[in-house]
Design a protein around this motif. Structure first.
Motif, PDB file in Angstrom:
ATOM      1  N   ASN A 187      11.073  12.055  -9.854  1.00 46.90           N
ATOM      2  CA  ASN A 187      10.293  11.307  -8.828  1.00 46.90           C
ATOM      3  C   ASN A 187      10.523   9.514  -8.957  1.00 46.90           C
ATOM      4  O   ASN A 187      10.604   8.926  -8.083  1.00 46.90           O
ATOM      5  N   LYS A 188       9.916   9.700 -10.632  1.00 46.46           N
ATOM      6  CA  LYS A 188       9.788   8.524 -11.055  1.00 46.46           C
ATOM      7  C   LYS A 188      11.621   7.653 -10.963  1.00 46.46           C
ATOM      8  O   LYS A 188      11.489   5.985 -10.240  1.00 46.46           O
ATOM      9  N   LYS A 189      12.342   8.417 -11.129  1.00 41.39           N
ATOM     10  CA  LYS A 189      13.617   7.952 -11.145  1.00 41.39           C
ATOM     11  C   LYS A 189      13.679   7.134  -9.974  1.00 41.39           C
ATOM     12  O   LYS A 189      14.579   6.489  -9.476  1.00 41.39           O
ATOM     13  N   ASN A 190      13.933   8.664  -8.620  1.00 40.09           N
ATOM     14  CA  ASN A 190      13.799   8.214  -7.314  1.00 40.09           C
ATOM     15  C   ASN A 190      13.276   6.929  -6.627  1.00 40.09           C
ATOM     16  O   ASN A 190      13.564   6.172  -6.157  1.00 40.09           O
ATOM     17  N   PHE A 191      12.132   6.416  -6.967  1.00 39.35           N
ATOM     18  CA  PHE A 191      11.865   5.283  -6.297  1.00 39.35           C
ATOM     19  C   PHE A 191      11.875   4.173  -6.548  1.00 39.35           C
ATOM     20  O   PHE A 191      11.776   3.479  -6.538  1.00 39.35           O
ATOM     21  N   LEU A 192      12.298   4.283  -8.606  1.00 34.11           N
ATOM     22  CA  LEU A 192      12.592   2.750  -9.373  1.00 34.11           C
ATOM     23  C   LEU A 192      13.644   2.435  -8.174  1.00 34.11           C
ATOM     24  O   LEU A 192      14.376   1.510  -8.289  1.00 34.11           O
ATOM     25  N   GLU A 193      15.438   3.603  -8.404  1.00 35.59           N
ATOM     26  CA  GLU A 193      16.168   3.322  -8.197  1.00 35.59           C
ATOM     27  C   GLU A 193      16.535   2.968  -6.861  1.00 35.59           C
ATOM     28  O   GLU A 193      17.429   2.800  -5.939  1.00 35.59           O
ATOM     29  N   ASN A 194      16.013   3.025  -5.288  1.00 36.43           N
ATOM     30  CA  ASN A 194      15.739   2.371  -4.509  1.00 36.43           C
ATOM     31  C   ASN A 194      14.477   1.307  -4.184  1.00 36.43           C
ATOM     32  O   ASN A 194      14.074   0.733  -3.116  1.00 36.43           O
ATOM     33  N   GLY A 195      14.627   0.991  -5.225  1.00 34.70           N
ATOM     34  CA  GLY A 195      13.501  -0.422  -5.177  1.00 34.70           C
ATOM     35  C   GLY A 195      12.414  -0.493  -5.643  1.00 34.70           C
ATOM     36  O   GLY A 195      11.578  -1.533  -6.024  1.00 34.70           O
ATOM     37  N   GLY A 196      11.599   0.418  -6.204  1.00 37.71           N
ATOM     38  CA  GLY A 196      10.332   0.087  -6.444  1.00 37.71           C
ATOM     39  C   GLY A 196      10.041  -0.036  -7.611  1.00 37.71           C
ATOM     40  O   GLY A 196      10.831  -0.248  -8.377  1.00 37.71           O
ATOM     41  N   GLN A 197       8.859  -0.770  -8.111  1.00 39.13           N
ATOM     42  CA  GLN A 197       8.947  -1.745  -9.325  1.00 39.13           C
ATOM     43  C   GLN A 197       8.123  -1.016 -10.589  1.00 39.13           C
ATOM     44  O   GLN A 197       7.808  -1.232 -11.059  1.00 39.13           O
ATOM     45  N   SER A 198       7.018   0.305  -9.647  1.00 31.38           N
ATOM     46  CA  SER A 198       6.403   0.960 -10.619  1.00 31.38           C
ATOM     47  C   SER A 198       5.515   2.237 -10.278  1.00 31.38           C
ATOM     48  O   SER A 198       5.549   1.730  -8.807  1.00 31.38           O
ATOM     49  N   TYR A 199       6.082   3.237 -11.212  1.00 30.90           N
ATOM     50  CA  TYR A 199       5.546   4.086 -10.633  1.00 30.90           C
ATOM     51  C   TYR A 199       4.417   5.323 -11.333  1.00 30.90           C
ATOM     52  O   TYR A 199       5.092   4.992 -12.489  1.00 30.90           O
ATOM     53  N   ARG A 200       3.341   5.345 -10.937  1.00 32.95           N
ATOM     54  CA  ARG A 200       2.703   6.616 -12.391  1.00 32.95           C
ATOM     55  C   ARG A 200       1.966   7.732 -11.829  1.00 32.95           C
ATOM     56  O   ARG A 200       1.834   8.165 -10.463  1.00 32.95           O
ATOM     57  N   TYR A 201       2.605   8.597 -12.717  1.00 36.03           N
ATOM     58  CA  TYR A 201       1.902   9.906 -12.451  1.00 36.03           C
ATOM     59  C   TYR A 201       0.410  10.067 -12.637  1.00 36.03           C
ATOM     60  O   TYR A 201       0.332  10.139 -13.869  1.00 36.03           O
ATOM     61  N   ILE A 202      -0.727  10.955 -11.954  1.00 37.95           N
ATOM     62  CA  ILE A 202      -1.617  11.262 -12.695  1.00 37.95           C
ATOM     63  C   ILE A 202      -1.772  12.214 -12.904  1.00 37.95           C
ATOM     64  O   ILE A 202      -1.425  13.056 -12.224  1.00 37.95           O
ATOM     65  N   PRO A 203      -2.198  12.705 -13.932  1.00 40.52           N
ATOM     66  CA  PRO A 203      -2.076  13.790 -14.233  1.00 40.52           C
ATOM     67  C   PRO A 203      -3.146  14.878 -13.754  1.00 40.52           C
ATOM     68  O   PRO A 203      -3.927  14.306 -13.134  1.00 40.52           O
ATOM     69  N   ALA A 204      -2.765  16.398 -14.124  1.00 38.81           N
ATOM     70  CA  ALA A 204      -3.702  17.213 -13.427  1.00 38.81           C
ATOM     71  C   ALA A 204      -4.810  17.395 -13.915  1.00 38.81           C
ATOM     72  O   ALA A 204      -5.037  16.628 -15.592  1.00 38.81           O
ATOM     73  N   LEU A 205      -6.131  18.380 -13.376  1.00 36.68           N
ATOM     74  CA  LEU A 205      -7.439  18.242 -14.170  1.00 36.68           C
ATOM     75  C   LEU A 205      -6.951  18.387 -15.548  1.00 36.68           C
ATOM     76  O   LEU A 205      -8.356  18.443 -16.132  1.00 36.68           O
ATOM     77  N   ASN A 206      -6.003  19.986 -15.982  1.00 40.16           N
ATOM     78  CA  ASN A 206      -6.039  20.248 -16.998  1.00 40.16           C
ATOM     79  C   ASN A 206      -7.496  20.816 -17.493  1.00 40.16           C
ATOM     80  O   ASN A 206      -8.193  21.761 -16.672  1.00 40.16           O
ATOM     81  N   ASP A 207      -7.435  20.760 -18.942  1.00 44.63           N
ATOM     82  CA  ASP A 207      -8.961  21.270 -20.209  1.00 44.63           C
ATOM     83  C   ASP A 207      -9.998  19.980 -19.671  1.00 44.63           C
ATOM     84  O   ASP A 207     -10.960  19.563 -21.226  1.00 44.63           O
ATOM     85  N   ARG A 208      -9.936  18.269 -18.801  1.00 45.31           N
ATOM     86  CA  ARG A 208     -10.976  17.704 -18.973  1.00 45.31           C
ATOM     87  C   ARG A 208     -12.187  18.024 -18.352  1.00 45.31           C
ATOM     88  O   ARG A 208     -12.404  19.191 -18.143  1.00 45.31           O
ATOM     89  N   PRO A 209     -13.423  17.615 -19.322  1.00 50.52           N
ATOM     90  CA  PRO A 209     -14.788  18.141 -19.415  1.00 50.52           C
ATOM     91  C   PRO A 209     -14.778  18.446 -17.878  1.00 50.52           C
ATOM     92  O   PRO A 209     -16.156  19.580 -17.365  1.00 50.52           O
ATOM     93  N   ASP A 210     -14.795  17.684 -16.880  1.00 45.87           N
ATOM     94  CA  ASP A 210     -15.612  17.812 -15.183  1.00 45.87           C
ATOM     95  C   ASP A 210     -14.546  19.273 -14.944  1.00 45.87           C
ATOM     96  O   ASP A 210     -14.984  19.939 -14.322  1.00 45.87           O
ATOM     97  N   HIS A 211     -13.825  19.370 -15.489  1.00 45.27           N
ATOM     98  CA  HIS A 211     -12.554  20.437 -14.024  1.00 45.27           C
ATOM     99  C   HIS A 211     -13.219  21.062 -15.052  1.00 45.27           C
ATOM    100  O   HIS A 211     -13.093  22.518 -14.168  1.00 45.27           O
TER     101      HIS A 211
END
Length: 319
Positions: free
Chosen positions: A283-307
């Motif tokens: 989806n990053k590729k899709n966004f940038l190829e369609n004219g987006g400038q920056s794209y970030r995925y925010i990771p899942a909570l995984n083994d974060r201490p608050d999770h």
């Protein structure tokens, strides 16, 4: 004779053992054969599955798994093991006599492996915690089905309790909000795993819980209505699934003037193929190829201490 030890069973769907067609096929066979997941006419569906899909699809998606595979194996399995260890340590620190085990509905470690260890430890109570914050018949219920198959022939069964969902749990909402730091000009997409739209019409209230989660997090972050979107990913087959579709939304946003985008997947407790490949790469590729400038995925909570802390709180509430 029970020992007084409390069993805590963490449930997730599963992952192939290796990024190979053989291992992917072994994972997909029980997954796509499950009537909870695909509830089409079994004679028609299973014929198509075995004749066409299983011989071909593992070869088509092999490279997707290769893109995310780590030196320690599948990201989902590695993270799940870390979650198990971290939750065990957290509960030990609180002086609670527990035995925490991860079980996959499809794949390893499976339900029998995890529960056999708990039964051998003579647990006095079992708390089942599906790592699906939003309930769906395609996820939480499949885990309950697997548990039911395990206990079908068991005589001595300790009392057990299912944590049905935690989609609006305050600690869960706070942990998600704390993981999101938007940059100037960035819009936010909440992307949840999709289900066929028909399932919702037939009574699966999953989309209601997804919308509730996204709304609460957006409210916690103080986002205006125009600053965030909700969409559904990972559709499969020709049937209409919950809309809007994440890939179509992401591709269309640059044309609407959205040039910076962050995407979070609140329904995934651990990063996996659907987040690391589909969202972070494709989806990053899709966004940038369609004219987006920056794209970030925010990771899942995984083994974060608050999770881990919020999972521990969910368990302790049932003690």
């Amino acid at each position: 004779m029970s020992s007084g030890k409390i069993g805590v069973l963490l449930l997730n769907l599963g992952t192939p053992d290796a990024p190979t067609p053989k291992a992917i096929r072994a994972f997909l066979r029980p997954f796509l054969s499950d009537h909870r997941v695909i509830d089409l006419n079994p004679w028609v569906w299973l014929t198509a599955l075995n004749a066409f899909i299983l011989p071909r699809r593992p070869h088509k998606i092999r490279h997707l798994y290769e893109n995310i595979w780590t030196k320690d194996g599948s990201p989902l399995r590695v993270i799940s093991q870390k979650q198990e260890e971290a939750l065990q340590a957290y509960l030990d620190k609180d002086g609670l006599d527990t035995l925490v085990k991860v079980a996959m509905v499809y794949g390893k470690p499976n339900m029998s492996q995890a529960l056999d260890q708990m039964m051998a430890a003579h647990i006095s109570k079992l708390i089942i915690l599906p790592l699906f914050p939003q309930y769906s018949s395609t996820t939480t219920a499949t885990g309950l089905d697997a548990f039911a198959r395990y206990i079908y022939h068991k005589k001595g069964l300790p009392p057990f309790q299912l944590i049905h969902n935690y989609h609006d749990d305050l600690a869960y909402i706070q942990a998600l909000a704390d993981s999101i730091i938007l940059q100037e000009g960035e819009k936010l997409v909440f992307s949840f795993h999709g289900i066929p739209a028909r399932y919702a019409k037939e009574g699966d209230y999953y989309p209601e819980q997804c919308q509730r989660t996204a709304s609460l997090v957006a409210q916690k972050l103080g986002l205006a209505k125009e600053d965030w979107y909700l969409a559904y990913q990972s559709r499969f087959g020709r049937e209409v699934w919950l809309k809007p579709y994440t890939d179509e939304l992401v591709s269309s946003l640059p044309k609407e003037g959205v040039k910076k985008l962050a995407v979070i997947c609140p329904g995934f407790a651990a990063d996996c193929l659907e987040t690391l490949e589909e969202i972070e790469i494709t989806n990053k590729k899709n966004f940038l190829e369609n004219g987006g400038q920056s794209y970030r995925y925010i990771p899942a909570l995984n083994d974060r201490p608050d999770h881990i802390a919020l999972l521990a709180d969910l368990v302790k509430e049932r003690l």
